[in-house]
Design a protein around this motif. Structure first.
Motif, PDB file in Angstrom:
ATOM      1  N   LEU A 122      39.842  32.901  50.576  1.00 42.16           N
ATOM      2  CA  LEU A 122      38.707  32.284  51.267  1.00 42.16           C
ATOM      3  C   LEU A 122      39.117  30.989  51.964  1.00 42.16           C
ATOM      4  N   MET A 123      40.095  30.327  51.369  1.00 40.22           N
ATOM      5  CA  MET A 123      40.602  29.066  51.930  1.00 40.22           C
ATOM      6  C   MET A 123      41.227  29.301  53.315  1.00 40.22           C
ATOM      7  N   ARG A 124      41.843  30.466  53.442  1.00 41.24           N
ATOM      8  CA  ARG A 124      42.508  30.780  54.716  1.00 41.24           C
ATOM      9  C   ARG A 124      41.528  30.854  55.885  1.00 41.24           C
ATOM     10  N   GLY A 143      39.101  28.902  56.277  1.00 40.44           N
ATOM     11  CA  GLY A 143      38.763  27.536  56.661  1.00 40.44           C
ATOM     12  C   GLY A 143      37.467  27.034  56.057  1.00 40.44           C
ATOM     13  N   GLU A 144      37.268  25.717  56.244  1.00 41.20           N
ATOM     14  CA  GLU A 144      36.114  25.041  55.623  1.00 41.20           C
ATOM     15  C   GLU A 144      34.798  25.413  56.272  1.00 41.20           C
ATOM     16  N   LYS A 145      34.899  25.926  57.480  1.00 44.69           N
ATOM     17  CA  LYS A 145      33.686  26.223  58.230  1.00 44.69           C
ATOM     18  C   LYS A 145      32.729  27.134  57.450  1.00 44.69           C
ATOM     19  N   TYR A 146      33.305  28.102  56.700  1.00 46.03           N
ATOM     20  CA  TYR A 146      32.430  29.063  56.002  1.00 46.03           C
ATOM     21  C   TYR A 146      31.688  28.450  54.815  1.00 46.03           C
ATOM     22  N   PRO A 147      32.386  27.747  53.911  1.00 49.75           N
ATOM     23  CA  PRO A 147      31.591  27.096  52.854  1.00 49.75           C
ATOM     24  C   PRO A 147      30.630  26.059  53.420  1.00 49.75           C
ATOM     25  N   GLU A 148      31.017  25.436  54.531  1.00 49.49           N
ATOM     26  CA  GLU A 148      30.135  24.397  55.078  1.00 49.49           C
ATOM     27  C   GLU A 148      28.844  24.961  55.677  1.00 49.49           C
ATOM     28  N   MET A 149      28.840  26.263  55.918  1.00 46.15           N
ATOM     29  CA  MET A 149      27.606  26.879  56.420  1.00 46.15           C
ATOM     30  C   MET A 149      26.534  26.961  55.328  1.00 46.15           C
ATOM     31  N   HIS A 150      26.924  26.678  54.079  1.00 45.40           N
ATOM     32  CA  HIS A 150      25.988  26.920  52.966  1.00 45.40           C
ATOM     33  C   HIS A 150      25.834  25.705  52.058  1.00 45.40           C
ATOM     34  N   ASP A 151      24.666  25.657  51.440  1.00 42.84           N
ATOM     35  CA  ASP A 151      24.379  24.582  50.497  1.00 42.84           C
ATOM     36  C   ASP A 151      24.931  24.992  49.126  1.00 42.84           C
ATOM     37  N   VAL A 204      62.214  61.477  45.378  1.00 44.61           N
ATOM     38  CA  VAL A 204      62.871  60.213  45.012  1.00 44.61           C
ATOM     39  C   VAL A 204      63.825  60.387  43.832  1.00 44.61           C
ATOM     40  N   ALA A 205      65.037  59.862  44.003  1.00 41.70           N
ATOM     41  CA  ALA A 205      66.024  59.960  42.930  1.00 41.70           C
ATOM     42  C   ALA A 205      66.001  58.719  42.045  1.00 41.70           C
ATOM     43  N   GLU A 206      65.900  57.558  42.672  1.00 42.83           N
ATOM     44  CA  GLU A 206      65.938  56.302  41.913  1.00 42.83           C
ATOM     45  C   GLU A 206      64.993  55.304  42.539  1.00 42.83           C
ATOM     46  N   ALA A 207      64.507  54.381  41.714  1.00 41.91           N
ATOM     47  CA  ALA A 207      63.601  53.366  42.251  1.00 41.91           C
ATOM     48  C   ALA A 207      63.742  52.064  41.484  1.00 41.91           C
ATOM     49  N   ALA A 208      63.618  50.958  42.198  1.00 42.78           N
ATOM     50  CA  ALA A 208      63.570  49.638  41.557  1.00 42.78           C
ATOM     51  C   ALA A 208      62.431  48.864  42.213  1.00 42.78           C
ATOM     52  N   VAL A 209      61.555  48.342  41.383  1.00 41.45           N
ATOM     53  CA  VAL A 209      60.357  47.665  41.891  1.00 41.45           C
ATOM     54  C   VAL A 209      60.320  46.239  41.350  1.00 41.45           C
ATOM     55  N   PHE A 210      59.918  45.310  42.173  1.00 42.94           N
ATOM     56  CA  PHE A 210      59.795  43.923  41.702  1.00 42.94           C
ATOM     57  C   PHE A 210      58.731  43.214  42.524  1.00 42.94           C
ATOM     58  N   GLY A 211      58.427  41.977  42.149  1.00 45.72           N
ATOM     59  CA  GLY A 211      57.405  41.212  42.857  1.00 45.72           C
ATOM     60  C   GLY A 211      58.044  40.162  43.759  1.00 45.72           C
ATOM     61  N   ARG A 212      57.557  40.082  44.991  1.00 42.10           N
ATOM     62  CA  ARG A 212      58.009  39.030  45.905  1.00 42.10           C
ATOM     63  C   ARG A 212      56.901  37.979  45.984  1.00 42.10           C
ATOM     64  N   PRO A 213      57.263  36.686  45.822  1.00 45.27           N
ATOM     65  CA  PRO A 213      56.221  35.659  45.882  1.00 45.27           C
ATOM     66  C   PRO A 213      55.438  35.729  47.184  1.00 45.27           C
ATOM     67  N   ASP A 214      54.129  35.523  47.076  1.00 48.43           N
ATOM     68  CA  ASP A 214      53.267  35.600  48.248  1.00 48.43           C
ATOM     69  C   ASP A 214      52.259  34.450  48.190  1.00 48.43           C
ATOM     70  N   LYS A 215      52.026  33.848  49.353  1.00 47.13           N
ATOM     71  CA  LYS A 215      51.185  32.648  49.388  1.00 47.13           C
ATOM     72  C   LYS A 215      49.736  32.907  48.985  1.00 47.13           C
ATOM     73  N   VAL A 216      49.235  34.100  49.238  1.00 47.89           N
ATOM     74  CA  VAL A 216      47.835  34.367  48.920  1.00 47.89           C
ATOM     75  C   VAL A 216      47.695  35.128  47.599  1.00 47.89           C
ATOM     76  N   LYS A 217      48.442  36.226  47.483  1.00 47.93           N
ATOM     77  CA  LYS A 217      48.252  37.101  46.318  1.00 47.93           C
ATOM     78  C   LYS A 217      49.090  36.714  45.106  1.00 47.93           C
ATOM     79  N   GLY A 218      49.842  35.634  45.205  1.00 52.44           N
ATOM     80  CA  GLY A 218      50.727  35.266  44.099  1.00 52.44           C
ATOM     81  C   GLY A 218      52.030  36.032  44.199  1.00 52.44           C
ATOM     82  N   GLU A 219      51.903  37.365  44.208  1.00 52.95           N
ATOM     83  CA  GLU A 219      53.056  38.245  44.363  1.00 52.95           C
ATOM     84  C   GLU A 219      52.623  39.485  45.119  1.00 52.95           C
TER      85      GLU A 219
END
Ligand code: PRX
Length: 649
Positions: free
Chosen positions: A359-361, A363-371, A539-554
């Motif tokens: 929601l921050m992305r 901007g402030e305009k949206y929360p500012e529309m409301h009391d 699929v023969a093989e798989a490796a899965v991991f998390g990449r840091p992300d600014k919004v979703k954490g990972e």
């Protein structure tokens, strides 16, 4: 404009929140020094049919028994006692859908619905101890089903409505469920999710389920299987029916909630009736200090532990009024959350850092529309909150008047473990720290060898003693319960997270120390995604991991090796995405899937996920001397570089 009553209640923080932590310290010390007397008193927050023999039985540790032989019922505590006293006409839930349908259900109304559905469950042959699956969206039938099960002593396992057929089938099988409660479908972000179709697909792999109760919600076309599938509205009356609540032992299971681990299948955390109920009711009071007339909005989904504990059980035990919202917080527009807070004059808001960052992305305009002046306390849960999001929440949403209650806990812990104890006195807050432990919680920060680290140093967080809300075991797997949580640090509860305790005694929770992912506050296992990928014949093989992300954490990244005969299949990535979506659910779909010829492996053939991740994230991969095929490292680098180049074009 005249100020409404709620608005005029909003005072500067110092006047409302008893700053200072003297009371907290006193209560906290008492909880550790005289735990029996302390919990004896705290358990009175609920009504018991029969008193316990002792507060805590540790004779079979780590299978701790809180309040053994105490008899209690969660549905009675959520409903009957409010109805019998003076909350009969009070709203329990104000429910709103994405399309602005609204239903207000009073405590008496909820009591009526729960008793009726409890009778329907009994008529369908469900008895105390039977297991049932609830696979519902955020509709009122969800808490009704949970409480009706609790009333008759059936053990429910709620499966988040975002899970796919494979994940659902696995949970049905592990819990040996006799009955499933679902809906035809529901809308999310304007799109129809066909829930009943997913149930049908899952049931092909399940033999224990005898009946499926279907709530009409989406009004989409579905197949009803004769003799198995029944409409909710055909079996549930709206009569004044009374179903005697079962006297449950404090240590009889209340529910099973599956959560991801580092190995194998999801784990079914089993929560009991007594300790869990005492824990959620008290922690909610300690952390949020809710008042009788407040409106509480926990914006989590009811299918995760946050929804279980703090949409359903704790608020109802305390007789509060909750907002329950069925829909996406950005639909139909990015001010949806703020609009609802204004419309319903929400006082206490509880959401996730990912929601705040999303929601921050805009901007402030949206929360500012409301009391938003009704807001008094702002909570977060599920993942570490970065100081920038914390400050935005505090300044822009709370107008620097509402404390941020950053609650750290887990499915296994039942309720908050570390959180600012607003109800006992508010300590000065530090953005990004959950501050102090809840009463009864005794955390330590340890190194790999179980030695306590110095203040300010990062280590593993573990707990020196049990607390009433802790899960009792893992369904079907008590050995795994012992092994996973209590072996690493000699009987202490180890939860898989890193943390720091600073010089002022504040705790900073840093996220997972293991290979569990945290995507938008949702806990997912890398292994589950790898298993789903390998299960597809290409699929023969798989490796899965998390990449840091600014919004979703990972976000999820997968590297796969495709079997020779499918190497030329240009559609493979799209097909795998679709398969994971159907099998595990949309939240599991990797953001990136890279096809490579080989993955780094040890000489014994074990895929080195750690190395894949480090190379892909451009970090130092650590010791790779045991690596069998070093060429794979270069290939990963090339794949990632190619991907980044394409993404930036
Ligand atoms: O890593 C921690 C993170 O979420 C994990 C627990 O996930 P789950 O069992 O799904 O429960 C989520 C809702 C309680 C933890 O091991 N986590 C949860 N809350 C926080 C957190 N990390 C940092 N700060 C938090 N407030």
């Amino acid at each position: 404009m005249a100020k409404s009553k709620t608005q005029s209640n909003v005072l500067p923080m110092s006047e409302v929140f008893h700053p200072g932590i003297e009371t907290y310290k006193q209560v906290y010390n008492e909880s550790l020094e005289k735990p029996d007397a302390f919990w004896e008193k705290q358990a009175q927050v609920l009504d018991w049919f029969q008193k316990w023999d002792k507060v805590l039985d540790e004779s079979e540790a780590p299978f701790y028994k809180w309040f053994p032989n105490g008899k209690i019922n969660a549905s009675y505590n959520a409903l009957d006692r409010h109805v019998n006293r003076n909350r009969r006409n009070k709203a329990a839930f104000i429910w709103i859908s994405e399309n602005d349908e609204e239903k207000i259900v009073t405590y008496d109304g909820l009591y009526l619905r729960v008793n009726n559905f409890a009778k329907s469950l009994k008529d369908l042959g469900i008895k105390k101890g039977d297991r049932i699956i609830i696979y519902l969206p955020m509709i009122l039938e969800a808490p009704v089903a949970m409480l009706a099960a609790a009333r008759i002593g059936a053990v429910f396992s709620f499966v988040f409505a975002g899970f796919g057929a494979g994940a659902l089938a696995e949970r049905m099988n592990d819990s040996k469920a006799k009955l499933v409660i679902t809906a035809d479908g529901f809308q999310r972000g304007g799109k129809m999710v066909k829930l009943k179709d997913i149930v049908d697909e899952a049931l092909v792999q399940v033999s224990s389920v005898e009946s499926v109760v279907v709530v009409r919600r989406g009004r989409n076309d579905i197949q009803m299987q004769e003799g198995r599938d029944i409409w909710w509205h055909d079996i549930v009356s709206r009569k004044q029916i009374y179903v005697e609540p079962e006297w449950m032992d404090a240590n009889d299971p209340l529910y099973i909630l599956y959560t991801s681990g580092t190995t194998g299948k999801p784990k079914g955390a089993v929560h009991g009736n007594g300790g869990y109920s005492v824990w959620v009711a008290n922690t909610m009071k300690w952390a949020f200090n809710p008042q009788e007339d407040d409106r509480w909005w926990c914006a989590a989904d009811i299918g995760w532990v946050t929804g279980h504990s703090y949409i359903v059980f704790a608020p109802l035990f305390l007789g509060l009024t909750s907002i329950m919202y069925e829909g996406a917080i950005t639909y139909p527009g990015p001010d949806r959350m703020w609009e609802l807070i204004e419309r319903y004059r929400v006082n206490l808001l509880y959401t996730s850092p990912t929601a705040i960052r999303t929601l921050m992305r805009y901007g402030e305009k949206y929360p500012e529309m409301h009391d938003l002046s009704s807001l008094r306390v702002l909570g977060t849960v599920g993942e570490p909150i970065n100081p920038a999001a914390w400050k935005w929440y505090y300044d822009i949403i709370g107008k620097s008047n509402s404390p941020i209650i950053d609650t750290y806990w887990q499915t296994e812990t039942g309720g908050f473990m570390i959180a600012p104890p607003l109800g006992l006195g508010l300590p000065p807050l530090k953005p990004g720290s959950g501050t102090f432990p809840m009463p009864g919680v005794d955390p330590v920060i340890l190194d790999e060898n179980g030695i306590e680290v110095a203040p300010g140093e990062k280590g593993f967080i573990a707990y020196k003693r049990p607390w009433p809300g802790m899960f009792m075991t893992l369904n079907n797997d008590p050995e795994r319960f012992k092994r996973t949580y209590f072996e690493k640090f000699n009987g202490m509860y180890y939860c898989g997270d890193y943390a720091i305790k600073d010089n002022d005694g504040y705790f900073w929770l840093l996220g997972r120390a293991d290979e569990v992912l945290n995507i938008s506050g949702h806990r997912l296992g890398t292994i589950e995604i790898e298993d789903a990928l390998i299960a597809s014949h290409e699929v023969a093989e798989a490796a899965v991991f998390g990449r840091p992300d600014k919004v979703k954490g990972e976000v999820i990244v997968a590297f796969i090796v495709v079997k020779d005969q499918y190497e030329q299949d240009g559609e493979i990535v799209g097909k795998l995405r679709k398969k994971i979506r159907a099998d595990l659910g949309p939240i599991y779909v990797p953001e990136e899937i890279h096809v490579v010829k080989g993955l780094p492996k040890t000489r014994s053939g074990k895929i080195m996920r750690r190395v894949v991740k480090a190379v892909a994230l451009n970090e130092v991969p650590g010791d790779i001397s045991t690596l069998e095929n070093s060429a794979s490292v270069e290939e990963i680098k090339d794949a990632i570089e190619g991907f980044r180049r394409e993404a930036s074009n």
